[in-house]
Design a protein around this motif. Sequence first.
Motif, PDB file in Angstrom:
ATOM      1  N   PHE A 166       0.777  -1.092  -0.116  1.00 36.44           N
ATOM      2  CA  PHE A 166       0.042  -0.087   0.039  1.00 36.44           C
ATOM      3  C   PHE A 166       0.882   1.337   0.066  1.00 36.44           C
ATOM      4  N   ASP A 167       0.615   2.107  -0.909  1.00 39.80           N
ATOM      5  CA  ASP A 167       1.275   3.410  -0.913  1.00 39.80           C
ATOM      6  C   ASP A 167       0.639   4.886  -0.942  1.00 39.80           C
ATOM      7  N   TYR A 168      -0.587   4.637  -0.418  1.00 37.97           N
ATOM      8  CA  TYR A 168      -1.278   5.646  -0.580  1.00 37.97           C
ATOM      9  C   TYR A 168      -2.757   5.680   0.450  1.00 37.97           C
ATOM     10  N   PHE A 169      -2.943   6.526   1.345  1.00 41.59           N
ATOM     11  CA  PHE A 169      -3.905   6.121   2.261  1.00 41.59           C
ATOM     12  C   PHE A 169      -5.009   7.334   2.412  1.00 41.59           C
ATOM     13  N   PRO A 170      -5.902   7.381   1.811  1.00 37.64           N
ATOM     14  CA  PRO A 170      -7.159   8.611   1.615  1.00 37.64           C
ATOM     15  C   PRO A 170      -8.167   8.270   2.896  1.00 37.64           C
ATOM     16  N   TRP A 171      -8.738   9.237   3.133  1.00 45.52           N
ATOM     17  CA  TRP A 171      -9.932   8.962   3.940  1.00 45.52           C
ATOM     18  C   TRP A 171     -11.119   9.769   3.373  1.00 45.52           C
ATOM     19  N   TYR A 172     -12.358   9.185   3.377  1.00 44.25           N
ATOM     20  CA  TYR A 172     -13.486   9.655   2.593  1.00 44.25           C
ATOM     21  C   TYR A 172     -14.605   9.864   3.516  1.00 44.25           C
ATOM     22  N   GLN A 173     -15.391  10.901   3.179  1.00 41.30           N
ATOM     23  CA  GLN A 173     -16.520  11.234   4.136  1.00 41.30           C
ATOM     24  C   GLN A 173     -17.644  11.124   3.138  1.00 41.30           C
ATOM     25  N   GLN A 174     -18.616  10.365   3.645  1.00 43.18           N
ATOM     26  CA  GLN A 174     -19.874  10.180   2.805  1.00 43.18           C
ATOM     27  C   GLN A 174     -21.443  10.255   3.850  1.00 43.18           C
ATOM     28  N   PHE A 175     -21.905  11.270   3.041  1.00 46.04           N
ATOM     29  CA  PHE A 175     -23.294  11.674   3.549  1.00 46.04           C
ATOM     30  C   PHE A 175     -24.349  10.740   2.839  1.00 46.04           C
ATOM     31  N   PRO A 176     -25.348  10.517   3.641  1.00 48.80           N
ATOM     32  CA  PRO A 176     -26.523   9.680   3.221  1.00 48.80           C
ATOM     33  C   PRO A 176     -26.959  10.141   1.912  1.00 48.80           C
ATOM     34  N   GLY A 177     -27.196   9.243   1.068  1.00 50.28           N
ATOM     35  CA  GLY A 177     -27.577   9.500  -0.447  1.00 50.28           C
ATOM     36  C   GLY A 177     -26.541   9.962  -1.430  1.00 50.28           C
ATOM     37  N   PHE A 217      -3.083   3.904  10.790  1.00 56.92           N
ATOM     38  CA  PHE A 217      -3.529   5.205  10.566  1.00 56.92           C
ATOM     39  C   PHE A 217      -4.778   5.668  11.106  1.00 56.92           C
ATOM     40  N   SER A 218      -4.778   6.785  11.256  1.00 60.37           N
ATOM     41  CA  SER A 218      -5.882   7.105  12.007  1.00 60.37           C
ATOM     42  C   SER A 218      -6.248   8.543  11.564  1.00 60.37           C
ATOM     43  N   LEU A 219      -7.571   8.978  11.717  1.00 60.43           N
ATOM     44  CA  LEU A 219      -8.124  10.152  11.428  1.00 60.43           C
ATOM     45  C   LEU A 219      -8.540  11.106  12.355  1.00 60.43           C
ATOM     46  N   HIS A 220      -8.341  12.098  12.810  1.00 58.82           N
ATOM     47  CA  HIS A 220      -8.614  13.096  13.976  1.00 58.82           C
ATOM     48  C   HIS A 220      -9.443  14.124  13.491  1.00 58.82           C
ATOM     49  N   ILE A 221     -10.536  14.224  14.253  1.00 62.01           N
ATOM     50  CA  ILE A 221     -11.466  15.614  13.654  1.00 62.01           C
ATOM     51  C   ILE A 221     -11.401  16.267  14.992  1.00 62.01           C
ATOM     52  N   MET A 222     -10.745  17.449  14.869  1.00 64.22           N
ATOM     53  CA  MET A 222     -10.733  18.305  15.932  1.00 64.22           C
ATOM     54  C   MET A 222     -11.952  19.367  16.014  1.00 64.22           C
ATOM     55  N   ASP A 223     -12.400  19.791  17.264  1.00 61.41           N
ATOM     56  CA  ASP A 223     -13.403  20.692  17.359  1.00 61.41           C
ATOM     57  C   ASP A 223     -14.694  20.088  16.615  1.00 61.41           C
ATOM     58  N   SER A 224     -15.005  18.967  16.564  1.00 61.99           N
ATOM     59  CA  SER A 224     -15.954  18.294  15.718  1.00 61.99           C
ATOM     60  C   SER A 224     -17.335  19.064  16.002  1.00 61.99           C
ATOM     61  N   GLN A 225     -17.995  19.125  14.875  1.00 59.59           N
ATOM     62  CA  GLN A 225     -19.354  19.816  14.602  1.00 59.59           C
ATOM     63  C   GLN A 225     -20.466  18.926  14.102  1.00 59.59           C
ATOM     64  N   PRO A 226     -21.650  19.384  14.391  1.00 59.04           N
ATOM     65  CA  PRO A 226     -22.788  18.584  14.026  1.00 59.04           C
ATOM     66  C   PRO A 226     -22.797  18.106  12.356  1.00 59.04           C
ATOM     67  N   GLY A 227     -22.261  19.098  11.446  1.00 59.84           N
ATOM     68  CA  GLY A 227     -22.131  18.894  10.087  1.00 59.84           C
ATOM     69  C   GLY A 227     -21.206  17.915   9.854  1.00 59.84           C
ATOM     70  N   ASP A 228     -20.325  17.529  10.866  1.00 59.86           N
ATOM     71  CA  ASP A 228     -19.435  16.339  10.584  1.00 59.86           C
ATOM     72  C   ASP A 228     -20.020  15.092  10.687  1.00 59.86           C
ATOM     73  N   SER A 229     -21.238  15.232  11.058  1.00 58.12           N
ATOM     74  CA  SER A 229     -22.031  13.779  11.132  1.00 58.12           C
ATOM     75  C   SER A 229     -22.035  13.171   9.723  1.00 58.12           C
ATOM     76  N   ALA A 230     -21.424  12.007   9.699  1.00 57.67           N
ATOM     77  CA  ALA A 230     -21.301  11.271   8.610  1.00 57.67           C
ATOM     78  C   ALA A 230     -20.755   9.942   8.489  1.00 57.67           C
ATOM     79  N   THR A 231     -20.485   9.275   7.531  1.00 52.92           N
ATOM     80  CA  THR A 231     -19.863   7.996   7.499  1.00 52.92           C
ATOM     81  C   THR A 231     -18.391   8.179   7.156  1.00 52.92           C
ATOM     82  N   TYR A 232     -17.661   7.840   7.683  1.00 51.21           N
ATOM     83  CA  TYR A 232     -16.152   7.993   7.175  1.00 51.21           C
ATOM     84  C   TYR A 232     -15.401   6.465   6.864  1.00 51.21           C
ATOM     85  N   PHE A 233     -14.738   6.593   5.898  1.00 54.47           N
ATOM     86  CA  PHE A 233     -14.137   5.302   5.267  1.00 54.47           C
ATOM     87  C   PHE A 233     -12.625   5.923   5.125  1.00 54.47           C
ATOM     88  N   CYS A 234     -11.902   4.851   5.622  1.00 62.59           N
ATOM     89  CA  CYS A 234     -10.420   4.594   5.236  1.00 62.59           C
ATOM     90  C   CYS A 234     -10.321   3.978   4.049  1.00 62.59           C
TER      91      CYS A 234
END
Lengths: 112, 112
Positions: free
Chosen positions: A30-41, A73-90
């Motif tokens: 593995f040579d590249y590690f992205p994180w994705y954010q997915q909202f419903p629909g 590897f890990s994703l840190h979301i600082m100062d989390s906001q209600p708008g960050d509510s979603a599904t996250y995929f590594c």
Amino acid sequence: QQQVKQSPQSLIVQKGGISIINCAYENTAFDYFPWYQQFPGKGPALLIAIRPDVSEKKEGRFTISFNKSAKQFSLHIMDSQPGDSATYFCAARVGNFNKFYFGSGTKLNVKP
Amino acid sequence: EAGVVQSPRYKIIEKKQPVAFWCNPISGHNTLYWYLQNLGQGPELLIRYENEEAVDDSQLPKDRFSAERLKGVDSTLKIQPAELGDSAVYLCASSGQGYEQYFGPGTRLTVT
């Protein structure tokens, strides 16, 4: 066999708190590690990504921490906001084949 | 710049019927991916194209699924005949010279 293992499956965080999502892998190709954010629909949207020669990458409130020796590897979301509510995929990419493997997702709920 | 376009967004069919999904990638993107996303799971690769060539179709159930990418631009994914277990979201993604993948909104298929 799951190539990328993601945890937790779900996460509840208070507004202003820190959200942390973890992923682990075994394949050293593995040579590249992205994180994705997915909202419903919606389709997944690229959030932030890192190469294995870097231990940390920060973009705004989002930070990836990468531990090559531990293959984690890990994703840190600082100062989390209600708008960050979603599904996250590594995800992780096998460079020679341009092929991506995804984690099973973390559903984040940020309480106001 | 327009993103990845998919149609239809939703499709409901009876089992044993055929169904087709269409994807138009971002202009200039040579790599096109079709993914399957089951509820609560991460995307799983079905097929990857580099220009017109299907370079990775190892996960495509070839007895009922087929895909084509004529002229190396838009692509069609077909299922014939559909089964109840095919109910899922079918995602299309594309990438250019860089590592980043860009996803379309997906087609939600319901087989009854």
